[in-house]
Design an enzyme around this catalytic site. Structure first.
Site: not given
Ligand SMILES: *[C@@H]1O[C@H](CO)[C@@H](O)[C@H](O)[C@H]1NC(C)=O
Ligand SMILES: *[C@@H]1O[C@H](CO)[C@@H](O)[C@H](O)[C@H]1NC(C)=O
Ligand SMILES: *[C@@H]1O[C@H](CO)[C@@H](O)[C@H](O)[C@H]1NC(C)=O
Ligand SMILES: *[C@@H]1O[C@H](CO)[C@@H](O)[C@H](O)[C@H]1NC(C)=O
Length: 335
Positions: A78, A132
């Site tokens: 991510c 993130h």
């Protein structure tokens, strides 16, 4: 239109007055942008020819959009994939391959897409997981650079990895497979439902705004754990679920190139299978259940996208808003 920098958008659906300048000289007639970013979504969607998946809302969006057919993922996790997309730079430039540094402090004070909109007269807003969380966005989703308002995170997200999944023993567990009765879970809701509600509230506020907006909505599903309203499981009877066509570890694969999916092994239902480390295998019936829950999460996500796009229509914002739907990097393991 967003410039296709870096080519990270492996799945991109664009709706609206494609081709008009979003960043014209006058901010007042600029188009709004709704960026929907979905965690670990791969092209298991009707609009990509998948016959099993029920994704009517995303399919409908695709039918009036530019549908990208090529997948690019700079890094299959991510934080680096999102930082790469949002700064338009490759991980070799951001020097982020994991989760552990903030590019502005570590490699360069690179602007982000929302920051660029913000600096050009847009109100920029973040809902859910866009950057993130953690070090890689300076514990602030890159605030204040990227966002005009404090980023929103759904309060029920803190329960994602806790014991909220009812097992066959009647007890609550922290499972990988977690179809729930939403009325029964803490706060009586799920993170993506809260994010949709917040995004709709923000759209309502922006309806009368003098400035155009850039709203990013980051959905958590279909990322693990597969915690979703249980009614979506019924869409995918187990007998209709096929196994992955390529489950074997490739011959000659260097062990360092293998991902032993430790984050899946930690879950109580997976622990109970006593899988051998690092290669497994996972019993076929459990593989089917994993795929069933992943697909159910995709359909649950699809209803959230549907609510969001309906709100855009109801607020009469659809014709003045470009919609982009993308994922971060697809699914990092074969399911
Ligand atoms: C990260 O956040 C801290 C405190 O919130 C701030 O002092 C610092 O300047 C930020 N880092 C960068 C590189 O902007
Ligand atoms: C980073 O860039 C922003 C503008 O894009 C500027 O406001 C800020 O001061 C810069 N920070 C550093 C540490 O150079
Ligand atoms: C399951 O497969 C059967 C046989 O192919 C098909 O008739 C049925 O519609 C499928 N069910 C679902 C929910 O896709
Ligand atoms: C896993 O190991 C435990 C303890 O050795 C055992 O009780 C259990 O039956 C095993 N489960 C499976 C699915 O093999």
């Amino acid at each position: 239109m967003l410039p296709p920098r870096g080519g990270l958008l492996w799945l991109g659906l664009v709706l609206g007055s494609v081709g008009s300048a979003a960043l014209g000289s006058s901010a007042t007639d600029a188009l709004n942008v709704l960026l929907i970013i979905v965690d670990d979504l791969r092209p298991s969607l009707g609009c990509y020819g998948d016959k099993l998946i029920r994704s009517p809302n995303m399919d409908q969006l695709a039918s009036r959009s530019l549908l990208f057919q090529n997948a690019f993922a700079q890094q299959a996790v991510c934080a680096p994939s999102r930082v790469s997309l949002l700064t338009g730079r490759r991980p070799d430039t951001t020097r982020l391959y994991d989760f552990n540094s903030y590019w502005r402090a570590h490699s360069g004070n690179f602007s982000t897409i929302p920051q660029y909109f913000k600096e050009n007269g847009y109100v920029t807003m973040s809902v859910g997981k866009v950057f993130h969380p953690g070090v890689s966005s300076n514990h602030s989703d890159d605030s204040p650079y990227s966002w005009s308002l404090p980023p929103y995170h759904p309060s029920s997200e803190k329960y994602e990895n806790t014991k909220t999944c009812r097992g066959p023993d009647g007890e609550l567990h922290a499972n990988l497979l977690c179809p729930v009765d939403v009325a029964d879970v803490p706060e009586g809701t799920l993170p993506d439902k809260q994010s949709t509600e917040q995004a709709i509230r923000l759209l309502g506020k922006m309806k009368t705004s003098a400035s155009p907006f850039f709203l990013a909505v980051g959905y958590h599903k279909p990322h693990i754990p597969f915690r979703y309203p249980k009614e979506f499981q019924k869409l995918y009877p187990l007998e209709n679920i096929t196994l992955a066509p390529d489950p074997q570890v490739p011959a000659g694969l260097p062990p360092v190139a293998y991902n032993p999916w430790m984050d899946i092994r930690q879950r109580e239902d997976v622990q109970a299978l006593n899988l051998s480390v690092p290669y497994g295998p996972i019993p076929a019936d459990f593989q089917r259940k994993i795929r069933q829950s992943y697909f159910a999460c995709v359909s649950y996500l699809d209803t959230q996208v549907g609510h969001l796009l309906s709100a855009l229509d109801d607020l009469q914002l659809a014709s003045s808003t470009i919609v982009v739907l993308t994922s971060d990097h697809g699914l990092p393991c074969t399911l």
